[in-house]
Write an enzyme that holds these catalytic residues in place. Structure first.
Site, PDB file in Angstrom:
ATOM      1  N   PRO A   2       9.988 -32.215   8.705  1.00  0.00           N
ATOM      2  CA  PRO A   2       9.607 -33.401   7.892  1.00  0.00           C
ATOM      3  C   PRO A   2       9.152 -34.562   8.628  1.00  0.00           C
ATOM      4  O   PRO A   2      10.234 -35.139   9.301  1.00  0.00           O
ATOM      5  CB  PRO A   2      10.700 -33.352   6.874  1.00  0.00           C
ATOM      6  CG  PRO A   2      11.851 -32.547   7.491  1.00  0.00           C
ATOM      7  CD  PRO A   2      11.361 -31.979   8.833  1.00  0.00           C
ATOM      8  N   GLU A   3       8.221 -35.526   8.161  1.00  0.00           N
ATOM      9  CA  GLU A   3       7.904 -36.614   8.665  1.00  0.00           C
ATOM     10  C   GLU A   3       8.215 -37.735   7.413  1.00  0.00           C
ATOM     11  O   GLU A   3       8.558 -37.243   6.390  1.00  0.00           O
ATOM     12  CB  GLU A   3       6.525 -36.915   9.080  1.00  0.00           C
ATOM     13  CG  GLU A   3       6.438 -36.007  10.337  1.00  0.00           C
ATOM     14  CD  GLU A   3       4.665 -36.091  10.770  1.00  0.00           C
ATOM     15  OE1 GLU A   3       4.311 -37.235  10.776  1.00  0.00           O
ATOM     16  OE2 GLU A   3       4.371 -35.049  11.338  1.00  0.00           O
ATOM     17  N   HIS A  96      21.826 -19.837   7.087  1.00  0.00           N
ATOM     18  CA  HIS A  96      21.750 -21.327   7.398  1.00  0.00           C
ATOM     19  C   HIS A  96      21.863 -22.164   6.352  1.00  0.00           C
ATOM     20  O   HIS A  96      21.289 -23.428   6.242  1.00  0.00           O
ATOM     21  CB  HIS A  96      20.235 -21.423   8.033  1.00  0.00           C
ATOM     22  CG  HIS A  96      19.933 -20.311   8.749  1.00  0.00           C
ATOM     23  ND1 HIS A  96      20.664 -20.364  10.154  1.00  0.00           N
ATOM     24  CD2 HIS A  96      18.989 -19.611   9.183  1.00  0.00           C
ATOM     25  CE1 HIS A  96      20.266 -19.346  10.880  1.00  0.00           C
ATOM     26  NE2 HIS A  96      19.004 -18.647  10.188  1.00  0.00           N
TER      27      HIS A  96
END
Length: 278
Positions: A2-3, A96
């Site tokens: 993610p940016e 996870h």
DNA sequence: ACGCCCACCTGGAGGC
DNA sequence: TGCCTCCAGGTGGGCG
């Protein structure tokens, strides 16, 4: 990962679940992500009320009612999953799932991160500037403090490529590999150009291009390539609006007749049109 | 000080 | 099917 647009989309997704809610139970399923999780993080968060959900660069900031802020970075593959009404439900976890937050609103928020490049840290809300992740961080690209003049100043004298410079979070905070390529295309600047040649008129084009591509991506809910999804499970769809990223060999979207090329800079792929970008 | 390379991790895709 | 290699939205440390 993610940016900035993806992190902002996640922020907007989790804020309604967290804001004004008390964390009735926090479960930490492993001792570390990229760095060790805070000592007794689950115990320190349990019973706290969330008073704000903010973002700085690619970090989420969850302010608590005891003067602490939970700092979260999603790394490359981190995501939040909202399970409506699942607070207190039996513990059945996906691979996870690393940290689980149950709120007094009845919802469950799960942090899942296969690659474990993400991180969580606790700091005093008033002292965030002293946190190592924030020291030296550049301006927010969507904020008033970011301008052609400010960008020009920080690029002056830099011998590296403009591509590498824009990935440097000290120059501007929140861009990553996708949006740097996209912003350079939109401003007609070659990613190979030396950063010190940008100050002035090129910076005047680059700053609005950065703002526009980030704003458009936020409107689209971010970009979903592999791991990233919005907190409600919805996919972002800005990837359909990429003009260069991932489009190696395709015709330039500007109709110049050129072809999108892929090169590697500082170990990362860069996509651009050698015809349009000088 | 700056710029480059690598490591950190896991999983998915594609080739043979 | 299976194995092997390459690649991925990030970041900081170490090196020259």
């Amino acid at each position: 990962m993610p940016e900035l647009p993806e992190v902002e989309t996640v922020r907007r997704g989790i804020a309604p679940v967290l804001l004004g809610r008390r964390l009735v139970r926090v479960l930490q399923r492993r001792p570390d992500l990229r760095v060790p999780l805070p000592e007794d993080m689950a115990g320190r968060l349990a019973g706290r009320k969330v008073v704000a959900v903010n973002r700085r660069a690619k970090f989420l900031l969850i302010d608590l009612d005891d003067g602490a802020t939970l700092i979260i970075h999603l790394g490359m593959s981190g995501k939040f999953v909202i399970l409506k009404g699942a607070a207190g439900a039996p513990d059945r976890f996906a691979p996870h799932d690393h940290v689980v937050f149950d709120t007094d609103g009845g919802d469950r928020l799960v942090f899942n991160d296969p690659r474990r490049f993400g991180l969580m840290e606790l700091a005093a809300t008033g002292d965030l500037d002293k946190v190592r992740w924030f020291r030296g961080l550049g301006p927010e690209p969507l904020g008033n403090e970011f301008s052609a003049a400010v960008l020009s100043e920080s690029l002056r004298g830099r011998r590296t490529s403009i591509k590498a410079a824009l990935l440097d979070q000290k120059v501007v905070a929140g861009l990553g590999n996708i949006y740097v390529s996209e912003a350079l295309f939109r401003s007609g600047i070659s990613p190979r150009r030396s950063a010190h040649t940008i100050p002035g008129r090129r910076a005047e084009r680059l700053v609005p291009a950065i703002r526009e591509v980030l704003e458009a991506a936020i409107r689209a809910g971010g970009s979903t390539l592999r791991d990233y999804v919005q907190a409600d499970g919805a996919l972002g769809y800005f990837q359909h609006q990429f003009l260069v990223y991932g489009r190696e060999g395709q015709a330039c979207a500007a109709g110049c007749g050129g072809t999108i090329a892929r090169i590697v800079q500082a170990g990362r792929s860069t996509f651009f049109c050698g015809n349009c970008q000088k």
